[in-house]
Design an enzyme around this catalytic site. Structure first.
Site, short mmCIF file in Angstrom:
data_model
loop_
_atom_site.label_atom_id
_atom_site.label_comp_id
_atom_site.label_asym_id
_atom_site.label_seq_id
_atom_site.Cartn_x
_atom_site.Cartn_y
_atom_site.Cartn_z
N LYS A 1 0.64 -1.15 -0.12
CA LYS A 1 0.09 0.08 -0.11
C LYS A 1 0.85 1.10 0.00
O LYS A 1 1.59 1.44 0.97
CB LYS A 1 -0.98 0.01 1.19
CG LYS A 1 -1.69 1.24 1.37
CD LYS A 1 -2.58 1.06 2.61
CE LYS A 1 -3.44 2.39 2.69
NZ LYS A 1 -4.38 2.11 3.77
N LYS B 1 -2.18 -1.37 -3.83
CA LYS B 1 -3.04 -0.26 -3.62
C LYS B 1 -2.22 0.88 -3.85
O LYS B 1 -1.19 1.17 -3.14
CB LYS B 1 -3.82 -0.47 -2.43
CG LYS B 1 -4.85 0.75 -2.11
CD LYS B 1 -5.26 0.80 -0.86
CE LYS B 1 -5.89 2.02 -0.43
NZ LYS B 1 -6.25 1.92 0.65
C1 PBG Z 1 -7.20 3.07 5.55
C2 PBG Z 1 -7.31 3.23 3.95
C3 PBG Z 1 -7.40 4.27 3.07
C4 PBG Z 1 -7.95 3.41 1.92
C5 PBG Z 1 -8.46 2.31 2.22
N1 PBG Z 1 -8.15 2.01 3.51
C6 PBG Z 1 -6.83 5.37 2.87
C7 PBG Z 1 -5.69 6.07 3.49
O1 PBG Z 1 -4.44 5.52 3.66
O2 PBG Z 1 -5.87 7.09 4.02
C8 PBG Z 1 -8.14 4.16 0.59
C9 PBG Z 1 -9.13 3.76 -0.49
C10 PBG Z 1 -9.41 4.70 -1.62
O3 PBG Z 1 -8.89 5.74 -1.69
O4 PBG Z 1 -10.30 4.44 -2.34
N2 PBG Z 1 -6.00 3.11 6.03
#
Ligand code: PBG
Length: 318
Positions: free
Chosen positions: A191, A244
């Protein structure tokens, strides 16, 4: 002559390499406390917050379209937030209520719960702040409690997204010790610290109040490190791994596909969706055409599972 293969639509369909099916998709859903609530926000067109009663209607619509997997995020009142994210492991929190209701009404729907604390902490970080940075081990305790809480509510898959070291190991251990050997873990392994999360943070109310997420989420200049994150997560018991965002990271998806054999998910995130949506609303291009090109590219890159806000539209488009 290679062009013979493009001669007609039927021949093109016959030789097409990548296929999409409703089975590949997971729809993210935002659940808020209260009754009879459906809320929309400006930065995230046509994506809504639902109270549990209205969420059930939405899950039914999805299921009727053969979209049978949902990923739940809680939207929490500011007054319920604290420094240790205690609401994330409260037995009757809104995500637990949603899990129970969905499993109760539609037991064939795969319910996945995001496990993170950014929506539950006053400061909005994905972990417990110790005055200096996010404390890894304290965060592991909270993530484990939260995952166990969702497992007890009947969730099929927990999806840790905090990017803490050894979060999969800690959660697997807690689940196993409590008799939840059959609860799967889908880890947000690679991520990245990304500016594509903006609309999501607006809808959840989870923007960090100070500093940023660069000390835990990955640096977008790196790919070898992503392979290392994935290797470690698989070793610690991840059943499914994830990349992601998706679109700027197709190379990462492909590299992971080539190196590992567990199912691979790609999260086509909020910013990737909203920029297309807004441009389409402004007549710059056709939403369906662009969305399909994006979704096929994610599949072609090697993802088995696509988490996307377009999941609901895909069955109509196919
Ligand atoms: C939380 C999380 C995030 C997303 C999913 N779980 C965002 C972040 O790191 O702030 C993002 C999903 C999206 O942008 O569609 N940790």
């Amino acid at each position: 002559m290679i062009r013979r293969l493009r001669k007609s639509k039927s021949i093109r369909d016959l030789v097409a390499e990548a296929e999409l099916s409703p089975n590949d998709f997971v729809m993210p859903l935002f659940v808020i406390e209260g009754e009879n609530i459906v809320q929309e926000i400006e930065t995230f067109p046509e994506v809504r917050r639902y109270s549990v009663d209205r969420l059930i209607e939405e899950v039914k619509v999805l299921r009727d379209k053969e979209i049978k997997s949902v990923l739940l995020f809680g939207v929490i009142d500011e007054i319920k937030k604290d420094d240790i994210a205690s609401y994330s492991y409260k037995e009757d929190n809104v995500v637990c209520k949603a899990i129970r209701e969905i499993k109760n009404k539609f037991d064939d729907v795969v319910v996945i719960a995001d496990v993170c604390v950014c929506g539950y902490t006053t400061h909005g970080h994905c972990g417990i702040w110790n005055g200096d940075w996010v404390d890894n081990n304290k965060t592991l305790e909270v993530l484990s409690l939260s995952a166990l809480n969702y497992a007890r509510a009947g969730v099929d898959i927990v999806a840790p997204s905090a990017m803490m070291d050894h979060q999969v190991k800690a959660i697997r251990k807690t689940l196993d010790e409590n008799g939840f050997e059959r609860t799967l873990i889908m880890s947000y392994s690679a991520k990245y610290s990304s500016s594509f999360y903006g609309p999501f943070r607006d809808i959840v109310g989870s923007s960090p109040k100070f500093s940023d997420r660069k000390t835990y989420q990955m640096d977008y200049r790196n790919i070898r490190q992503a392979l290392e994150e994935v290797r470690q997560d698989i070793e610690e018991g991840a059943d499914i791994v994830m990349v992601k965002p998706a679109l700027s990271y197709l190379d990462v998806i492909r590299e992971i596909r080539n190196n590992f054999n567990v199912p691979l998910a790609a999260y086509n995130v909020s910013g990737e969706y909203s920029m297309v949506k807004v441009a389409s609303k402004n007549g710059i291009f056709n939403e369906k055409d662009i969305a399909m090109e994006i979704l096929y590219s994610i599949k072609r890159a090697g993802a088995d599972i696509i988490i996307s806000y377009w999941a609901k539209d895909v069955p109509d488009w196919l």
